[in-house]
Design an enzyme around this catalytic site. Sequence first.
Site, PDB file in Angstrom:
ATOM      1  NE  ARG A 230      -4.224  -1.516   0.044  1.00  0.00           N
ATOM      2  CZ  ARG A 230      -4.334  -2.557  -0.788  1.00  0.00           C
ATOM      3  NH1 ARG A 230      -3.341  -2.824  -1.631  1.00  0.00           N
ATOM      4  NH2 ARG A 230      -5.401  -3.312  -0.813  1.00  0.00           N
ATOM      5  CG  HIS A 278      -3.286  -1.398  -7.097  1.00  0.00           C
ATOM      6  ND1 HIS A 278      -3.602  -0.686  -5.979  1.00  0.00           N
ATOM      7  CD2 HIS A 278      -3.324  -2.706  -6.716  1.00  0.00           C
ATOM      8  CE1 HIS A 278      -3.831  -1.490  -4.970  1.00  0.00           C
ATOM      9  NE2 HIS A 278      -3.665  -2.740  -5.399  1.00  0.00           N
TER      10      HIS A 278
HETATM   11  P1  NAP Z   1      -1.385 -11.121   5.504  1.00  0.00           P
HETATM   12  O1  NAP Z   1      -1.545 -12.549   5.157  1.00  0.00           O
HETATM   13  O2  NAP Z   1      -2.257 -10.500   6.535  1.00  0.00           O
HETATM   14  O3  NAP Z   1       0.145 -10.918   5.937  1.00  0.00           O
HETATM   15  C1  NAP Z   1       0.619  -9.717   6.454  1.00  0.00           C
HETATM   16  C2  NAP Z   1       2.057  -9.920   6.911  1.00  0.00           C
HETATM   17  O4  NAP Z   1       2.567  -8.646   7.354  1.00  0.00           O
HETATM   18  C3  NAP Z   1       2.186 -10.893   8.075  1.00  0.00           C
HETATM   19  O5  NAP Z   1       3.355 -11.645   7.949  1.00  0.00           O
HETATM   20  C4  NAP Z   1       2.279  -9.953   9.281  1.00  0.00           C
HETATM   21  O6  NAP Z   1       2.994 -10.494  10.368  1.00  0.00           O
HETATM   22  C5  NAP Z   1       3.066  -8.811   8.676  1.00  0.00           C
HETATM   23  N1  NAP Z   1       2.871  -7.597   9.481  1.00  0.00           N
HETATM   24  C6  NAP Z   1       1.731  -6.928   9.704  1.00  0.00           C
HETATM   25  N2  NAP Z   1       1.937  -5.876  10.499  1.00  0.00           N
HETATM   26  C7  NAP Z   1       3.228  -5.893  10.791  1.00  0.00           C
HETATM   27  C8  NAP Z   1       4.055  -5.065  11.594  1.00  0.00           C
HETATM   28  N3  NAP Z   1       3.580  -4.003  12.240  1.00  0.00           N
HETATM   29  N4  NAP Z   1       5.349  -5.386  11.716  1.00  0.00           N
HETATM   30  C9  NAP Z   1       5.840  -6.469  11.066  1.00  0.00           C
HETATM   31  N5  NAP Z   1       5.121  -7.282  10.269  1.00  0.00           N
HETATM   32  C10 NAP Z   1       3.831  -6.986  10.147  1.00  0.00           C
HETATM   33  O7  NAP Z   1      -1.530 -10.211   4.185  1.00  0.00           O
HETATM   34  P2  NAP Z   1      -1.319 -10.663   2.647  1.00  0.00           P
HETATM   35  O8  NAP Z   1      -2.510 -11.382   2.127  1.00  0.00           O
HETATM   36  O9  NAP Z   1       0.013 -11.298   2.509  1.00  0.00           O
HETATM   37  O10 NAP Z   1      -1.329  -9.213   1.938  1.00  0.00           O
HETATM   38  C11 NAP Z   1      -0.388  -8.216   2.290  1.00  0.00           C
HETATM   39  C12 NAP Z   1      -0.818  -6.885   1.678  1.00  0.00           C
HETATM   40  O11 NAP Z   1      -0.615  -6.921   0.254  1.00  0.00           O
HETATM   41  C13 NAP Z   1      -2.314  -6.576   1.803  1.00  0.00           C
HETATM   42  O12 NAP Z   1      -2.607  -6.005   3.071  1.00  0.00           O
HETATM   43  C14 NAP Z   1      -2.535  -5.598   0.669  1.00  0.00           C
HETATM   44  O13 NAP Z   1      -2.358  -4.284   1.154  1.00  0.00           O
HETATM   45  C15 NAP Z   1      -1.416  -5.908  -0.324  1.00  0.00           C
HETATM   46  N6  NAP Z   1      -1.929  -6.387  -1.629  1.00  0.00           N
HETATM   47  C16 NAP Z   1      -1.541  -5.733  -2.762  1.00  0.00           C
HETATM   48  C17 NAP Z   1      -1.984  -6.173  -3.997  1.00  0.00           C
HETATM   49  C18 NAP Z   1      -1.550  -5.486  -5.268  1.00  0.00           C
HETATM   50  O14 NAP Z   1      -2.040  -5.830  -6.345  1.00  0.00           O
HETATM   51  N7  NAP Z   1      -0.622  -4.555  -5.217  1.00  0.00           N
HETATM   52  C19 NAP Z   1      -2.814  -7.291  -4.085  1.00  0.00           C
HETATM   53  C20 NAP Z   1      -3.202  -7.932  -2.920  1.00  0.00           C
HETATM   54  C21 NAP Z   1      -2.749  -7.469  -1.680  1.00  0.00           C
HETATM   55  P3  NAP Z   1       2.430 -11.816  11.171  1.00  0.00           P
HETATM   56  O15 NAP Z   1       2.629 -12.956  10.197  1.00  0.00           O
HETATM   57  O16 NAP Z   1       3.311 -11.923  12.335  1.00  0.00           O
HETATM   58  O17 NAP Z   1       0.993 -11.539  11.462  1.00  0.00           O
END
Ligand code: NAP
Length: 315
Positions: A230, A278
């Site tokens: 993001r 995006h």
């Molecule tokens: P997820 O499964 O919720 O994983 C988030 C990861 O970030 C987890 O490993 C979490 O740690 C870590 N995290 C969160 N807060 C943190 C902090 N304060 N300090 C350190 N680590 C932290 O999310 P996901 O499905 O992988 O997606 C990640 C993000 O990708 C989404 O939120 C979205 O914004 C973005 N996204 C972008 C696109 C695009 O097309 N550009 C598409 C889809 C998603 P823990 O494992 O310890 O909980």
Amino acid sequence: MKPVIPFVPEANSHEQEVWQRDLAKALEAFAHVKHVSDLTDEDRLNAKVAIVANPNPADVAALPNLVWVQSLWAGVERLMTELPAGGPLIVRLADPQMAETMSEAVVAWTLYLHRDMPRYMMQQRQAVWQEHFLKTPAERTIGVLGLGNLGSASAQRLVANGFKVLGWSRSEKNLDGIECFGGPEGLTRVLEQSDILVVLTPLTTETRGMLGAAAFQKCKRGAALINFARGPIVDTGALLAALDQGHLSHAVLDVFDEEPLPTQSPLWHHDKITVLPHISAPTITSTASKIVADHIHQYLTEGAIPHHVDRNRGY
Ligand code: NAP
């Protein structure tokens, strides 16, 4: 009679017809998916679950008995701020196909940086024939920030491509072939060692502005950044300064503070920035619709609500 499941998409989204078609097909055996504009008063009162995609909050508020909403996106930052804290639980989309798509994008743009493509494109524009020293993937350290659905799949695919991979998450992980770190000290260790940083954390109060001037100072000189998470996780002003000072070499940005990126933004024309609209991991309607259908079927038959967002943690 089949229960009605409201579908509340973003107003004017050109994709809503495709979604409506694929969702209706995936749920047709046990439910009737109805667009928010077609709901009767009775449908609104009966709805316990709705499918949402960047909905108008007023449309969700008009469903007074909702227990949970299924988002069609993996990122739910906007829903979290727009739906009231005591409102329906939020289930985000975790699609294994999306993890595949994202990890493909991470490898593609890591290779783009690893093989110096921005520099060779620039040289072509100036008709410069000059070879640069080539490193092997094993000599390149990639730091993946966020090891969730998308980050862990991406980190593993980078390892499979021969890169040295470091990972950082909130709770420390144990992943094959990846040196994992957690907490603020762990972040510093990853920043200090990485040649390329890949951002895949959600946007939360903790991660907003996480990559600013202080973080960039900790990075190796010449390191590059890929932000696929993001926009507001990266401080754009600090990034521009780090690129202009030559401290960072390049940034591949797929996400921005404001989207679409305004035409007057300096990011569009910056030599050291690659702008993507995006597109790193779009939701694939066919696979996502099946996951949504499974969630709703389990809820209707067993009352089971899928894993939902923790409002205190922010993701
Ligand atoms: P997820 O499964 O919720 O994983 C988030 C990861 O970030 C987890 O490993 C979490 O740690 C870590 N995290 C969160 N807060 C943190 C902090 N304060 N300090 C350190 N680590 C932290 O999310 P996901 O499905 O992988 O997606 C990640 C993000 O990708 C989404 O939120 C979205 O914004 C973005 N996204 C972008 C696109 C695009 O097309 N550009 C598409 C889809 C998603 P823990 O494992 O310890 O909980």
